[in-house]
Design a protein around this motif. Structure first.
Motif: not given
Length: 318
Positions: A232-237, A245-252, A260-269
């Protein structure tokens, strides 16, 4: 007199027993779930678990450098759950280790990257070049499949064993010509201007299937409620990280120590996911047959027990 003290004793004993059961219950609610994951952008989901954990449940994330290390930790019960590539999971299942895939974790997240200087733009042009490949990874199975589709084998390249986090730096130093990597590696190579994407290798029948969430068989037998809670936690997370996307990038950035530039390049993949559907099962089976054909495993895992979609199917129905 004797009678009263006996009755008192029984009452005290009952109270003591009641106390013990409540403290056991309280202890069970107040528990820490250990989850292993890889130091990759698509292994990021567990870092969002804490946000969705019920009261009294603590999440401890343990990062691993290689998929095999993560799989071994699940098999031995060092962690309660683990996220790693399907290759490592299949290897465990084929060896009869008590590793059970209970959910999907991510699709995509892979790339074949070459240095700009090498002039490599196709898989065919990897011939005779130094290519970093991590044995035992999903990427290895996928690149072997891609080479076969081009009429090549791994013997046509000079394969170099490197962990995922060593690939982008090795490319930048000029130690290798190309690598079959995992994000954020490709994102780093794009952002620092050293690398170009040869391809995102999703054209094989494996598709973009990559990482899975697994647990030990004992965990399922002993505490199915814990498995349900964690999923349940895995699904919500997963859904939260894919929406924000902002939270995703920040945590990464925070957890992987990347810019930031490398994470932003990676995120869409990267596509974080949790469901096991028919396509997942079909791709997982094909994948096992590839590992068998390439002698990476001696036999197929017993798919009836190796993948248990019952928990996510029940969750999907809610």
């Amino acid at each position: 007199m004797h009678h009263t003290s006996r009755r008192q004793f029984i009452r005290l004993a009952a109270t003591a027993a009641a106390l013990t059961t409540t403290s056991i219950k309280a202890f069970a609610a107040d528990r820490t779930i250990k989850i292993g994951t890889l130091k990759l952008i698509h292994g990021i989901t567990p870092y969002f678990y804490e946000k969705f954990a019920p009261a009294g449940v603590k999440i401890e994330v343990i990062p691993f450098e290689t998929p095999t290390d993560g799989k071994n930790a699940v098999a031995t019960g060092t962690v309660d759950f683990g996220i790693f590539g399907l290759a490592a999971a299949t290897l465990g299942g084929a060896n009869g280790e008590p590793v059970v895939v209970i959910a999907a974790a991510c699709n995509r997240g892979m790339a074949v990257v070459a240095s700009k200087a090498s002039g490599i733009t196709t898989i065919k042009e990897l011939k005779g070049k130094k290519v970093a490949i991590l044995p035992g990874s999903t990427q290895e199975v996928v690149i072997l499949d891609r080479l076969a589709a081009e009429g090549m084998t791994v013997k046509d390249v000079e394969a170099i064993r490197l962990s995922f986090s060593d690939m982008a730096p090795a490319l930048a130093r000029g130690d290798i010509d190309a690598y079959v990597g995992a994000e954020p590696g490709p994102g780093i190579s794009l952002a620092n201007g050293v690398g170009v994407i040869v391809e995102y290798p999703y054209s094989t029948p494996t598709g973009s299937l990559n990482m899975v969430l697994a647990t030990g068989r004992a965990q399922i037998e002993k505490d199915p409620e814990l498995v349900k809670t964690l999923l349940k936690i895995h699904r919500q997370a997963t859904e939260y990280a894919m929406k924000d996307l902002e939270a995703f990038v920040a945590v990464a950035m925070q957890k992987l120590g990347q810019q930031k530039p490398s994470i932003e390049q990676a995120a869409p993949n990267v596509e974080l996911t949790w469901k096991i559907d028919d396509q997942f099962l079909k791709q997982a089976n094909y994948y096992g047959s590839q590992m068998l054909a390439k002698k990476q495993i001696r036999q197929l895992p017993d798919y009836k027990t190796f993948i248990d979609p019952s928990f996510v199917q029940a969750l999907a129905a809610t």
